[in-house]
Design an enzyme around this catalytic site. Structure first.
Site, PDB file in Angstrom:
ATOM      1  N   CYS A 284      47.317  80.950  34.626  1.00  0.00           N
ATOM      2  CA  CYS A 284      46.752  79.729  35.209  1.00  0.00           C
ATOM      3  C   CYS A 284      46.910  79.828  36.713  1.00  0.00           C
ATOM      4  O   CYS A 284      47.959  80.253  37.204  1.00  0.00           O
ATOM      5  CB  CYS A 284      47.466  78.502  34.661  1.00  0.00           C
ATOM      6  SG  CYS A 284      46.896  76.953  35.366  1.00  0.00           S
TER       7      CYS A 284
ATOM      8  N   GLU B 103      43.396  85.424  32.592  1.00  0.00           N
ATOM      9  CA  GLU B 103      43.176  84.949  31.230  1.00  0.00           C
ATOM     10  C   GLU B 103      41.860  84.189  31.148  1.00  0.00           C
ATOM     11  O   GLU B 103      41.532  83.396  32.023  1.00  0.00           O
ATOM     12  CB  GLU B 103      44.345  84.051  30.808  1.00  0.00           C
ATOM     13  CG  GLU B 103      44.319  83.623  29.362  1.00  0.00           C
ATOM     14  CD  GLU B 103      45.564  82.850  28.972  1.00  0.00           C
ATOM     15  OE1 GLU B 103      45.458  81.966  28.104  1.00  0.00           O
ATOM     16  OE2 GLU B 103      46.632  83.130  29.548  1.00  0.00           O
TER      17      GLU B 103
END
Length: 547
Positions: free
Chosen positions: A406, A440
């Site tokens: 993140c 990600e």
């Protein structure tokens, strides 16, 4: 008899009812209506824009507000006692906001929600009063399950004893017990819209729960026989999205979460004050319920603790001695520093940081279990302490070799190049580890733009500085960017050309000129010599995250 799909098509093709301006009141406006609402444009002028009502609530009264302010709110106009959460037409989801009722333009046309299509009877099952279609009482469903299993096993024994069995006629859907049908999510949504929620929940628990219990408690061959009797599952409707289509739809709508319940959540915070900056919240964040109705949520910029009033924040600042993130400083250049934090050791700070980032990231769903992650927090130093700019988190052990889980730059520090610095810093760590890394997936809309810009600039800069022949693998080893990201970037920039029977990488003159101009604008870079860091190694016991 018309097919089931035609009923839905007819219902969805019906035009939405429209009421002329002045024929409705603010009390009749409901969720799903579209009407014009006054908003302030960037020039400071009021404009009327079409918006959809997503939620309605009474104007909340903060328990921390002064008594004089509460009395003033009691004397306000009746239409201001209601607040409407609206989504502006053709605007990004992050601009959704709560507006008072006085900003609704009741003199213009209102579009009501489209009428729901008439639910068709599934496989000829008759509706039982008080129960959802296909639901049976607990005792009947259990008896039907056992009876179907016994009949199926008896039929199997008969088939084994017969040398050449005749082909059996498949059972019609109407002949099957309704409780044996495994429901799909879209079936449950249709039933929930038509039937009582409590009765529906009871039916789900009776049928599905007991079906699983019988399947686990009895022999496996009964499960196989039971499945052989059940008709094939219904085909999914044409409107069902594939994963790629769903991601693309969510990307264009500004929402990257895969959970429908996350999309349905409305923003619960209005504004946040972090140090000397006051910013608007973009999305829902799981702060405690008692802070949801505060006009401004006050955060300590060093420990990220949250308070409902400036008095409570001031009292906390007299006791808080923290002047930088509680971790190891692994990078320092000029006025920038990066701190490394372990989510298992600095549990409270990492949770507060995750909740803060959820205000600006719609696709982020992790905010409580922070122990499997390392956090790298970028700060700007001055005489008063280290002020948070942004951060990225990273899994301690990633099976897919993700180097970022993140990433976020706070809104007050965006458009200053700090997002590019965080991306560049994550790849410097991958170079130290000797691995190829990738963020990600899926990325948010702003994250996708940032990574595409970094990948393109890094690849072009490398190709302009080397003179020897280079392959995709050479680029990956020098930049720590994965082969898939390199291929996608080169394809997007149209760098691949076919020359003399083979593919070559060619950089057009216009792209080179654009790269030079963007490079001249960049003032900040990550200097690898200022990074003092060794890749952390975790034992097996350290990777057991409290289980």
């Amino acid at each position: 008899m018309a097919p089931h799909g035609s009923v839905k098509d007819e219902g969805s093709s019906e035009p939405a009812p429209i009421s002329a301006g002045g024929t409705y009141t603010i009390q009749t406006v409901s969720v799903g209506c579209k009407l014009y609402v006054r908003r302030q444009n960037p020039d400071g002028e009021n404009e009327e824009r079409l918006a959809e009502i997503l939620s309605i609530r009474d104007k909340p009264t903060s328990a921390y507000a002064s008594r004089s302010k509460v009395k003033q709110e009691e004397l306000q106009a009746p239409e201001d006692r209601l607040e409407f959460f609206v989504h502006w037409d053709q605007f990004n989801k992050r601009l959704d906001d709560w507006v008072p009722g006085s900003r609704l333009v009741l003199t213009r046309d209102l579009e009501w929600p489209r009428p729901k299509s008439t639910p068709s009877k599934k496989h000829g099952t008759q509706k039982v009063p008080g129960k959802a279609p296909g639901k049976l009482p607990k005792s009947q469903s259990k008896a039907l399950l056992k009876k179907a299993a016994a009949n199926a096993s008896k039929a199997l024994r008969t088939e084994r004893s017969t040398p050449t069995p005749a082909p059996s006629t498949p059972a019609s859907p109407a002949s099957q017990p309704a409780s044996l049908k495994r429901k799909f999510p879209h079936d449950e949504e249709e039933e929930d819209e038509d039937e009582d929620a409590d009765a529906d929940a009871d039916g789900d628990m009776d049928v599905d729960g007991e079906g699983e219990l019988d399947a686990e408690g009895e022999a496996d061959e009964q499960v196989l026989d039971l499945d052989a009797e059940v008709p094939p599952p219904p085909q999914l409707p044409v409107s069902t999205f594939s994963k790629e289509q769903e991601i693309e739809k969510l990307r264009t709508s500004g929402s990257m979460t895969q959970s429908i319940s996350e999309i349905a959540r409305v923003k619960n915070l209005n504004r946040l004050q972090i140090g000397k900056h006051e910013v608007d919240a973009w999305y829902f964040s799981p702060y405690p319920q008692e802070y949801a109705h505060c006009p401004v949520l006050y955060l300590c910029e060093f420990c990220l603790s949250y308070f409902a009033s400036p008095f409570m924040l001031g009292r906390h600042r007299k006791r808080c001695t923290l002047l930088h993130p509680p971790g190891n400083e692994i990078y320092r250049h000029e006025d920038l520093s990066v701190f490394e934090l372990d989510g298992k050791r600095q549990l409270t700070f990492c949770r507060n940081l995750s909740m803060l980032s959820k205000c600006f990231l719609d696709h982020k769903t992790l905010y409580y279990d922070v122990t499997p992650f390392l956090y790298y927090v970028m700060c700007q130093r001055d005489s008063t302490g280290c002020h948070l700019i942004g951060y990225f988190s990273k899994e301690k052990e990633s099976a897919d070799n993700y180097n970022v889980a993140c990433i976020l730059t706070l809104p007050q520090h965006q458009r200053y190049g700090y997002g590019r610095l965080l991306i560049e810093f994550s790849y410097e760590l991958s170079k130290k580890e000797g691995k190829l890394g990738s963020p990600e997936k899926p990325l948010s809309d702003l994250g996708l733009l940032g990574y595409r810009a970094y990948w393109g600039a890094t690849i072009i800069e490398l190709l302009l500085t080397i003179t020897d022949d280079v392959s995709i693998d050479d680029i990956a080893q020098k930049t720590s960017i994965t082969h898939a990201d390199i291929m996608n970037t080169c394809t997007t920039l149209q760098l691949f050309k076919h020359y003399k029977g083979q593919h070559v990488i060619c950089i057009p003159e216009a792209l080179q000129e654009r790269h030079r101009k963007s490079k001249e604008k960049r003032k900040r870079r990550i200097h690898p010599e200022c990074l003092v860091w060794k890749p952390p190694v975790f034992t097996r016991d350290q990777l057991r995250f409290g289980w």
